[in-house]
Design a protein around this motif. Structure first.
Motif, PDB file in Angstrom:
ATOM      1  N   LYS A   1       0.901  -1.070  -0.110  1.00 34.70           N
ATOM      2  CA  LYS A   1       0.097  -0.051   0.114  1.00 34.70           C
ATOM      3  C   LYS A   1       0.835   1.370   0.099  1.00 34.70           C
ATOM      4  O   LYS A   1       0.533   2.259  -0.796  1.00 34.70           O
ATOM      5  CB  LYS A   1      -0.930   0.004   1.355  1.00 34.70           C
ATOM      6  N   THR A   2       1.818   1.223   0.921  1.00 33.45           N
ATOM      7  CA  THR A   2       2.705   2.468   1.128  1.00 33.45           C
ATOM      8  C   THR A   2       3.602   2.661  -0.139  1.00 33.45           C
ATOM      9  O   THR A   2       3.810   3.532  -0.826  1.00 33.45           O
ATOM     10  CB  THR A   2       3.366   2.497   2.548  1.00 33.45           C
ATOM     11  N   THR A   3       4.042   1.617  -0.651  1.00 36.54           N
ATOM     12  CA  THR A   3       4.931   1.601  -1.821  1.00 36.54           C
ATOM     13  C   THR A   3       4.249   1.908  -2.857  1.00 36.54           C
ATOM     14  O   THR A   3       4.735   2.885  -3.804  1.00 36.54           O
ATOM     15  CB  THR A   3       5.507   0.223  -2.182  1.00 36.54           C
ATOM     16  N   LEU A   4       2.981   1.792  -3.081  1.00 41.05           N
ATOM     17  CA  LEU A   4       2.112   2.232  -4.211  1.00 41.05           C
ATOM     18  C   LEU A   4       2.133   3.740  -4.264  1.00 41.05           C
ATOM     19  O   LEU A   4       1.887   4.300  -5.313  1.00 41.05           O
ATOM     20  CB  LEU A   4       0.632   1.406  -4.044  1.00 41.05           C
ATOM     21  N   LEU A   5       1.681   4.323  -2.982  1.00 39.97           N
ATOM     22  CA  LEU A   5       1.338   5.362  -2.747  1.00 39.97           C
ATOM     23  C   LEU A   5       2.547   6.381  -2.963  1.00 39.97           C
ATOM     24  O   LEU A   5       2.724   7.606  -3.364  1.00 39.97           O
ATOM     25  CB  LEU A   5       0.961   5.898  -1.425  1.00 39.97           C
ATOM     26  N   GLU A   6       3.902   5.906  -2.647  1.00 40.40           N
ATOM     27  CA  GLU A   6       5.148   6.651  -2.772  1.00 40.40           C
ATOM     28  C   GLU A   6       5.409   6.763  -4.240  1.00 40.40           C
ATOM     29  O   GLU A   6       6.225   7.628  -4.876  1.00 40.40           O
ATOM     30  CB  GLU A   6       6.203   5.688  -2.291  1.00 40.40           C
ATOM     31  N   HIS A   7       5.072   5.827  -5.023  1.00 42.41           N
ATOM     32  CA  HIS A   7       5.327   5.827  -6.633  1.00 42.41           C
ATOM     33  C   HIS A   7       4.218   6.520  -7.515  1.00 42.41           C
ATOM     34  O   HIS A   7       4.459   7.158  -8.572  1.00 42.41           O
ATOM     35  CB  HIS A   7       5.679   4.479  -7.241  1.00 42.41           C
ATOM     36  N   LEU A   8       3.183   6.564  -6.926  1.00 40.82           N
ATOM     37  CA  LEU A   8       1.900   6.822  -7.705  1.00 40.82           C
ATOM     38  C   LEU A   8       2.009   8.014  -8.380  1.00 40.82           C
ATOM     39  O   LEU A   8       1.573   8.733  -9.478  1.00 40.82           O
ATOM     40  CB  LEU A   8       0.689   6.382  -7.200  1.00 40.82           C
ATOM     41  N   HIS A   9       2.546   9.180  -7.454  1.00 38.22           N
ATOM     42  CA  HIS A   9       2.474  10.671  -7.863  1.00 38.22           C
ATOM     43  C   HIS A   9       3.326  10.737  -9.226  1.00 38.22           C
ATOM     44  O   HIS A   9       3.244  11.805  -9.850  1.00 38.22           O
ATOM     45  CB  HIS A   9       2.983  11.220  -6.434  1.00 38.22           C
ATOM     46  N   GLN A  10       4.064   9.969  -9.536  1.00 37.94           N
ATOM     47  CA  GLN A  10       4.992  10.200 -10.635  1.00 37.94           C
ATOM     48  C   GLN A  10       4.053   9.905 -12.066  1.00 37.94           C
ATOM     49  O   GLN A  10       4.472  10.128 -13.151  1.00 37.94           O
ATOM     50  CB  GLN A  10       6.036   9.137 -10.609  1.00 37.94           C
ATOM     51  N   TYR A  11       2.910   9.107 -11.800  1.00 41.30           N
ATOM     52  CA  TYR A  11       2.297   8.877 -13.176  1.00 41.30           C
ATOM     53  C   TYR A  11       0.873   9.428 -13.010  1.00 41.30           C
ATOM     54  O   TYR A  11      -0.060   9.064 -13.947  1.00 41.30           O
ATOM     55  CB  TYR A  11       2.015   7.286 -12.941  1.00 41.30           C
ATOM     56  N   THR A  12       0.569  10.543 -12.196  1.00 40.19           N
ATOM     57  CA  THR A  12      -0.731  11.214 -12.263  1.00 40.19           C
ATOM     58  C   THR A  12      -0.478  12.702 -11.931  1.00 40.19           C
ATOM     59  O   THR A  12       0.621  12.873 -11.377  1.00 40.19           O
ATOM     60  CB  THR A  12      -1.816  10.552 -11.194  1.00 40.19           C
ATOM     61  N   ASP A  13      -1.328  13.403 -12.311  1.00 41.94           N
ATOM     62  CA  ASP A  13      -1.226  15.074 -12.044  1.00 41.94           C
ATOM     63  C   ASP A  13      -2.270  15.361 -10.956  1.00 41.94           C
ATOM     64  O   ASP A  13      -2.158  16.499 -10.484  1.00 41.94           O
ATOM     65  CB  ASP A  13      -1.548  15.726 -13.197  1.00 41.94           C
ATOM     66  N   LEU A  14      -2.915  14.242 -10.697  1.00 40.16           N
ATOM     67  CA  LEU A  14      -3.800  14.504  -9.202  1.00 40.16           C
ATOM     68  C   LEU A  14      -3.082  14.667  -7.985  1.00 40.16           C
ATOM     69  O   LEU A  14      -1.988  13.884  -7.607  1.00 40.16           O
ATOM     70  CB  LEU A  14      -4.599  13.031  -9.390  1.00 40.16           C
ATOM     71  N   LYS A  15      -3.433  15.704  -7.201  1.00 35.18           N
ATOM     72  CA  LYS A  15      -2.904  15.998  -6.048  1.00 35.18           C
ATOM     73  C   LYS A  15      -3.502  15.319  -4.874  1.00 35.18           C
ATOM     74  O   LYS A  15      -4.719  15.215  -4.828  1.00 35.18           O
ATOM     75  CB  LYS A  15      -3.035  17.379  -5.645  1.00 35.18           C
ATOM     76  N   TYR A  16      -2.461  14.633  -4.135  1.00 28.54           N
ATOM     77  CA  TYR A  16      -3.339  13.697  -2.993  1.00 28.54           C
ATOM     78  C   TYR A  16      -2.446  13.688  -1.852  1.00 28.54           C
ATOM     79  O   TYR A  16      -1.178  14.093  -1.796  1.00 28.54           O
ATOM     80  CB  TYR A  16      -3.432  12.168  -3.554  1.00 28.54           C
ATOM     81  N   ALA A  17      -3.169  13.396  -0.769  1.00 26.78           N
ATOM     82  CA  ALA A  17      -2.648  13.203   0.681  1.00 26.78           C
ATOM     83  C   ALA A  17      -2.898  11.961   1.444  1.00 26.78           C
ATOM     84  O   ALA A  17      -3.687  11.377   0.451  1.00 26.78           O
ATOM     85  CB  ALA A  17      -2.970  14.515   1.502  1.00 26.78           C
ATOM     86  N   VAL A  18      -2.363  11.567   2.370  1.00 27.08           N
ATOM     87  CA  VAL A  18      -2.733  10.066   2.820  1.00 27.08           C
ATOM     88  C   VAL A  18      -3.002  10.362   4.367  1.00 27.08           C
ATOM     89  O   VAL A  18      -2.013  10.989   5.022  1.00 27.08           O
ATOM     90  CB  VAL A  18      -1.667   9.385   2.614  1.00 27.08           C
TER      91      VAL A  18
END
Length: 253
Positions: free
Chosen positions: A80-97
């Motif tokens: 889960k955390t690994t996905l969230l660490e990498h996901l920002h590289q593939y989307t312009d969507l801004k997110y927090a956790v």
């Protein structure tokens, strides 16, 4: 002490034996004598009703800010955390956790190191987040610049599925090393999923994991669920997750 799963509840508003909404169904009544007691059942329903009201409050708060909220659930170590660490590289969507773990702030620290806003909730001995915990976390997250807020639930394939925390969609991760039998063995989690991610898919050749069997089990439990194979070792596989999030960004509407 929770008699359903063995977690020790430390918060007064989170309380009580059999407080998990496994008891929303009749599945445990035959196996847990406490659930045959009308007084106990009445208290359980009151606790769950209170949680559901708070969950709706959380959802309304997300919607007022135009933020889509996604609940990430899985067993420990699925990625889960690994996905969230990498996901920002593939989307312009801004997110927090909003992070949930029994102890330490390691996961939140990992995300902050990547420039991702994160707040850690330490549940003590409780094996899942509830709506009240998530609400407290929202006081530490600035939703105004966000498109998405992820709730990374405590690693557990049972209890997190039973509590509405106020998100719009449920994403369940299952890693290849865990085995394809987990879908059938832990059906509540997968019945409530909107998206199932088979993680660490680069390890498929080295484990006895059948993606066809996974699809068949999911179809029986949850015909409308989507399934994707992903691996952070294969970056292009994360693009489909980014597309799914963009598609469901309108969940707040």
């Amino acid at each position: 002490m929770c008699q359903d799963c063995g977690c020790s509840i430390t918060r007064h508003d989170h309380l009580l034996s059999s407080g998990h909404s496994h008891s929303k169904t009749d599945d445990n009544i035959a196996t847990n004598p406490q659930l045959n007691d009308k007084k106990t059942l009445s208290v359980i329903h009151k606790i769950l009703d209170k949680n559901d009201i708070e969950a709706q409050h959380n959802r309304a708060h997300f919607e007022a800010k135009g933020v889509a909220a996604f609940n990430l659930m899985s067993s420990p170590g699925s990625g889960k955390t690994t996905l969230l660490e990498h996901l920002h590289q593939y989307t312009d969507l801004k997110y927090a956790v909003i992070e949930g773990d029994l102890e330490t702030s390691r996961d939140a620290d990992r995300l902050k190191a990547k420039g991702i806003d994160a707040f850690q909730i330490q549940t003590g001995a409780a094996c899942h987040l509830d709506a009240f915990m998530v609400h407290s976390g929202l006081h530490h997250i600035d939703l105004d610049p966000l498109d998405i807020c992820f709730v990374e639930n405590v690693g557990n394939l049972v209890c997190p599925a039973s509590y509405d925390v106020g998100t719009h969609k449920n994403i369940v991760l299952l890693s290849v090393p865990e085995g394809d039998d987990k879908i059938e063995k832990y059906p509540v989690m997968f019945r409530r999923a909107d998206l199932v991610l088979i993680t660490k898919s680069d390890l498929m050749p080295y484990f006895d994991f059948s993606i066809e069997e996974s699809r068949a089990q999911l179809k029986k439990l949850n015909p409308n669920v989507e399934l994707m194979e992903i691996s952070v070792k294969e970056p292009e596989s994360l693009l489909q997750v980014a597309d799914w999030l963009l598609k469901h960004k309108g969940a707040t509407a």
